[in-house]
Design a protein around this motif. Structure first.
Motif, PDB file in Angstrom:
ATOM      1  N   ALA A 108     -74.486  64.217  62.525  1.00 32.72           N
ATOM      2  CA  ALA A 108     -73.857  63.478  61.304  1.00 32.72           C
ATOM      3  C   ALA A 108     -72.916  64.369  60.855  1.00 32.72           C
ATOM      4  N   ARG A 109     -72.903  65.627  60.916  1.00 34.13           N
ATOM      5  CA  ARG A 109     -71.902  66.419  60.193  1.00 34.13           C
ATOM      6  C   ARG A 109     -70.490  66.132  60.767  1.00 34.13           C
ATOM      7  N   THR A 110     -70.308  65.962  61.986  1.00 32.93           N
ATOM      8  CA  THR A 110     -69.232  65.700  62.777  1.00 32.93           C
ATOM      9  C   THR A 110     -68.637  64.141  62.620  1.00 32.93           C
ATOM     10  N   ALA A 111     -69.745  63.342  62.307  1.00 31.92           N
ATOM     11  CA  ALA A 111     -69.230  61.759  62.289  1.00 31.92           C
ATOM     12  C   ALA A 111     -69.167  61.425  60.847  1.00 31.92           C
ATOM     13  N   LEU A 112     -69.498  61.837  59.943  1.00 29.76           N
ATOM     14  CA  LEU A 112     -69.660  61.418  58.483  1.00 29.76           C
ATOM     15  C   LEU A 112     -68.990  62.341  57.545  1.00 29.76           C
ATOM     16  N   ASP A 113     -68.721  61.719  56.482  1.00 29.05           N
ATOM     17  CA  ASP A 113     -68.243  62.566  55.326  1.00 29.05           C
ATOM     18  C   ASP A 113     -69.297  62.509  54.060  1.00 29.05           C
ATOM     19  N   GLY A 114     -70.442  61.669  54.218  1.00 31.97           N
ATOM     20  CA  GLY A 114     -71.341  61.642  53.332  1.00 31.97           C
ATOM     21  C   GLY A 114     -72.393  60.485  53.456  1.00 31.97           C
ATOM     22  N   VAL A 115     -73.778  60.463  53.110  1.00 33.22           N
ATOM     23  CA  VAL A 115     -74.649  59.412  53.197  1.00 33.22           C
ATOM     24  C   VAL A 115     -75.115  58.924  51.915  1.00 33.22           C
ATOM     25  N   ILE A 116     -75.264  57.620  51.882  1.00 34.54           N
ATOM     26  CA  ILE A 116     -75.997  56.967  50.760  1.00 34.54           C
ATOM     27  C   ILE A 116     -77.153  56.477  51.286  1.00 34.54           C
ATOM     28  N   ALA A 117     -78.246  56.424  50.384  1.00 37.08           N
ATOM     29  CA  ALA A 117     -79.537  55.874  50.976  1.00 37.08           C
ATOM     30  C   ALA A 117     -79.995  55.192  49.715  1.00 37.08           C
ATOM     31  N   SER A 118     -80.377  53.763  50.061  1.00 36.09           N
ATOM     32  CA  SER A 118     -81.136  53.203  49.139  1.00 36.09           C
ATOM     33  C   SER A 118     -82.542  52.896  49.010  1.00 36.09           C
ATOM     34  N   SER A 119     -83.277  53.125  47.931  1.00 35.76           N
ATOM     35  CA  SER A 119     -84.574  52.631  47.923  1.00 35.76           C
ATOM     36  C   SER A 119     -85.583  53.465  48.661  1.00 35.76           C
ATOM     37  N   MET A 120     -85.029  54.735  48.795  1.00 32.09           N
ATOM     38  CA  MET A 120     -85.841  55.671  49.578  1.00 32.09           C
ATOM     39  C   MET A 120     -86.032  57.136  48.859  1.00 32.09           C
ATOM     40  N   ALA A 121     -87.071  57.925  49.543  1.00 31.94           N
ATOM     41  CA  ALA A 121     -87.037  59.222  48.858  1.00 31.94           C
ATOM     42  C   ALA A 121     -86.245  60.234  49.615  1.00 31.94           C
ATOM     43  N   THR A 122     -85.710  61.304  48.871  1.00 29.02           N
ATOM     44  CA  THR A 122     -85.150  62.456  49.617  1.00 29.02           C
ATOM     45  C   THR A 122     -85.520  63.017  50.667  1.00 29.02           C
ATOM     46  N   GLY A 123     -87.012  63.069  50.260  1.00 30.08           N
ATOM     47  CA  GLY A 123     -87.875  63.562  51.385  1.00 30.08           C
ATOM     48  C   GLY A 123     -87.909  63.036  52.868  1.00 30.08           C
ATOM     49  N   ALA A 124     -87.296  61.456  52.894  1.00 22.17           N
ATOM     50  CA  ALA A 124     -87.236  61.011  53.976  1.00 22.17           C
ATOM     51  C   ALA A 124     -85.987  61.168  54.669  1.00 22.17           C
ATOM     52  N   LEU A 125     -85.156  61.996  54.181  1.00 22.91           N
ATOM     53  CA  LEU A 125     -83.817  62.028  54.646  1.00 22.91           C
ATOM     54  C   LEU A 125     -83.515  63.594  55.106  1.00 22.91           C
ATOM     55  N   GLY A 126     -84.730  64.199  55.597  1.00 24.43           N
ATOM     56  CA  GLY A 126     -84.760  65.655  56.024  1.00 24.43           C
ATOM     57  C   GLY A 126     -83.619  65.655  56.888  1.00 24.43           C
ATOM     58  N   ALA A 127     -83.511  65.137  58.063  1.00 27.39           N
ATOM     59  CA  ALA A 127     -82.755  65.275  59.221  1.00 27.39           C
ATOM     60  C   ALA A 127     -81.314  65.018  58.929  1.00 27.39           C
ATOM     61  N   LEU A 128     -81.083  64.255  58.048  1.00 19.56           N
ATOM     62  CA  LEU A 128     -79.596  63.827  57.468  1.00 19.56           C
ATOM     63  C   LEU A 128     -79.214  64.952  56.355  1.00 19.56           C
ATOM     64  N   ARG A 129     -80.053  65.263  55.603  1.00 19.03           N
ATOM     65  CA  ARG A 129     -80.128  66.211  54.413  1.00 19.03           C
ATOM     66  C   ARG A 129     -79.387  67.615  54.938  1.00 19.03           C
ATOM     67  N   ALA A 130     -80.000  68.000  56.263  1.00 20.60           N
ATOM     68  CA  ALA A 130     -80.107  69.333  56.713  1.00 20.60           C
ATOM     69  C   ALA A 130     -78.629  69.383  57.304  1.00 20.60           C
ATOM     70  N   ALA A 131     -77.852  68.339  57.525  1.00 21.80           N
ATOM     71  CA  ALA A 131     -76.397  68.314  58.166  1.00 21.80           C
ATOM     72  C   ALA A 131     -75.608  68.891  57.218  1.00 21.80           C
ATOM     73  N   GLY A 132     -76.092  69.061  55.795  1.00 28.47           N
ATOM     74  CA  GLY A 132     -75.029  69.635  54.626  1.00 28.47           C
ATOM     75  C   GLY A 132     -74.213  68.490  54.131  1.00 28.47           C
ATOM     76  N   LEU A 133     -74.322  67.202  54.433  1.00 30.89           N
ATOM     77  CA  LEU A 133     -73.508  66.238  53.983  1.00 30.89           C
ATOM     78  C   LEU A 133     -73.739  65.987  52.476  1.00 30.89           C
ATOM     79  N   PRO A 134     -72.843  65.631  51.742  1.00 33.09           N
ATOM     80  CA  PRO A 134     -73.118  64.878  50.314  1.00 33.09           C
ATOM     81  C   PRO A 134     -74.026  63.673  50.608  1.00 33.09           C
ATOM     82  N   LEU A 135     -75.058  63.793  49.575  1.00 33.38           N
ATOM     83  CA  LEU A 135     -76.160  62.606  49.564  1.00 33.38           C
ATOM     84  C   LEU A 135     -76.257  62.070  48.206  1.00 33.38           C
TER      85      LEU A 135
END
Length: 356
Positions: free
Chosen positions: A126-153
């Motif tokens: 995700a780090r090389t494909a994206l500038d950031g992530v927006i997540a709707s109606s979820m918990a940050t704990g469910a986004l561990g794989a994306l958060r680990a990429a160090g992208l703004p969330l």
């Protein structure tokens, strides 16, 4: 002898930033600031509007490939939602995509394979494909794989206590919290519903609650219980259901069949559940709202398609998406995102009436 076909006129060259600057009567540097969304504090709003209008009239399109190389950005955001079948998330995407397009960004829509559960990284990295992530109606704990990429969330309609204002990972590899939150005033929506029903004389309630384990539904349940607890003579029973019409109908029928005293109002966590509740009441020979009032939440297209039309809480889903994308752009630019919950509005229709 054949007559040669008339030659086509030469292709008109694509307009450049210099053409925009010349037509608008400003410098190329000003055009770059405005179209790169770096103009605030440097260029007046009037000039910024003039540049944008001129670029649109000329059909100017920035060279995104060159800009990507220069800025080290992909100009792409990922929007993660629990499902594609819910109208609310489609409207969130519409708002996010509109704001993204205004700033030369694209939005990739990604439904989490496990709903509100853990979301996998849909890219090799995700780090090389994206500038950031927006997540709707979820918990940050469910986004561990994306958060680990160090992208703004940026989190939408999610628990604000999870916000830590940081991105990336701690030294032990644990992802840090979201950089920004954009929330609706869900609690106020529930208060508007309860105030409306109490004013109509209702005191016996059933809460048809979503079985989905998420912050937004937890807020509805907590707020409803607290609001009714403070009113003497009220009763509240909670019944959970999956988010589909068939399950809501079955849950409502079961709740009413086992009730010693029939409720006068059903408060539903969303419009889909409310539609199922109305079907159940009709099957039981009860009228809406003559015998039982019903309220929804969200104001989906379904709310005005059923008969009677639903009294429900209108959520500005497109605005949620726009605010979420604007927050991500602010984080990328090192600016503070706009704060404050988005207001919601009770829409009173035919499904509620004075208590029998």
């Amino acid at each position: 002898m054949t007559t040669p076909a008339p030659s086509s006129p030469p292709a008109r060259p694509a307009p450049t930033s210099r053409d925009v600057a010349r037509a608008a009567g400003v410098s190329q540097a000003t055009v770059s600031l405005v179209l790169g969304d770096k103009w605030r504090g440097r260029v007046s709003e009037r000039t910024a509007g003039l540049v944008r209008d001129t670029a649109r009239d000329l059909g100017y399109r920035p060279n995104l490939a060159a800009r990507t190389l220069r800025l080290g950005r992909t100009r792409t955001a990922l929007l993660v939602v629990p499902a594609l079948t819910n109208e609310f998330f489609a409207r969130v995407y519409t708002g996010a995509a509109e704001t993204a397009a205004e700033h030369g960004f694209g939005v990739v829509l990604y439904p989490s394979p496990d709903g509100v559960g853990p979301a996998r990284d849909p890219f090799a990295s995700a780090r090389t494909a994206l500038d950031g992530v927006i997540a709707s109606s979820m918990a940050t704990g469910a986004l561990g794989a994306l958060r680990a990429a160090g992208l703004p969330l940026v989190m939408l309609d999610s628990d604000p206590t999870e916000s830590g204002g940081h991105t990336g990972s701690d030294d032990d590899g644990t992802p840090k919290a979201a950089a920004a939150h954009v929330n609706l005033d869900i609690a106020d929506g529930i208060h508007q519903v309860t105030d409306h029903l109490l004013a109509l004389g209702h005191r016996r309630f059933v809460h048809l609650a979503s079985a989905v384990d998420s912050w937004t539904f937890d807020v509805r349940a907590r707020t409803l219980a607290t609001a009714l607890r403070s009113v003497p003579g009220t009763t509240l029973r909670t019944v959970r259901s999956r988010l589909d019409v068939h399950s809501a109908r079955a849950a409502t029928e079961q709740a009413l069949a086992g009730a010693t005293t029939r409720p006068t109002a059903l408060i539903c966590d969303d419009d889909i559940l409310a539609a199922g509740a109305c079907k159940a009441l009709r099957r039981l020979g009860l009228g809406v709202p003559e015998d039982v009032s019903v309220t929804g939440f969200d104001d989906l297209a379904l709310a005005s398609a059923v008969e009677p039309e639903l009294t429900t809480v209108r959520l500005p889903a497109e605005q949620v998406g726009r605010r979420g994308m604007a927050a991500l752009l602010a984080v990328l630019d090192g600016r503070a995102p706009e704060s404050g919950d988005l207001p919601v509005e009770l829409v009173v229709r035919g499904s509620t009436a004075p208590a029998p």
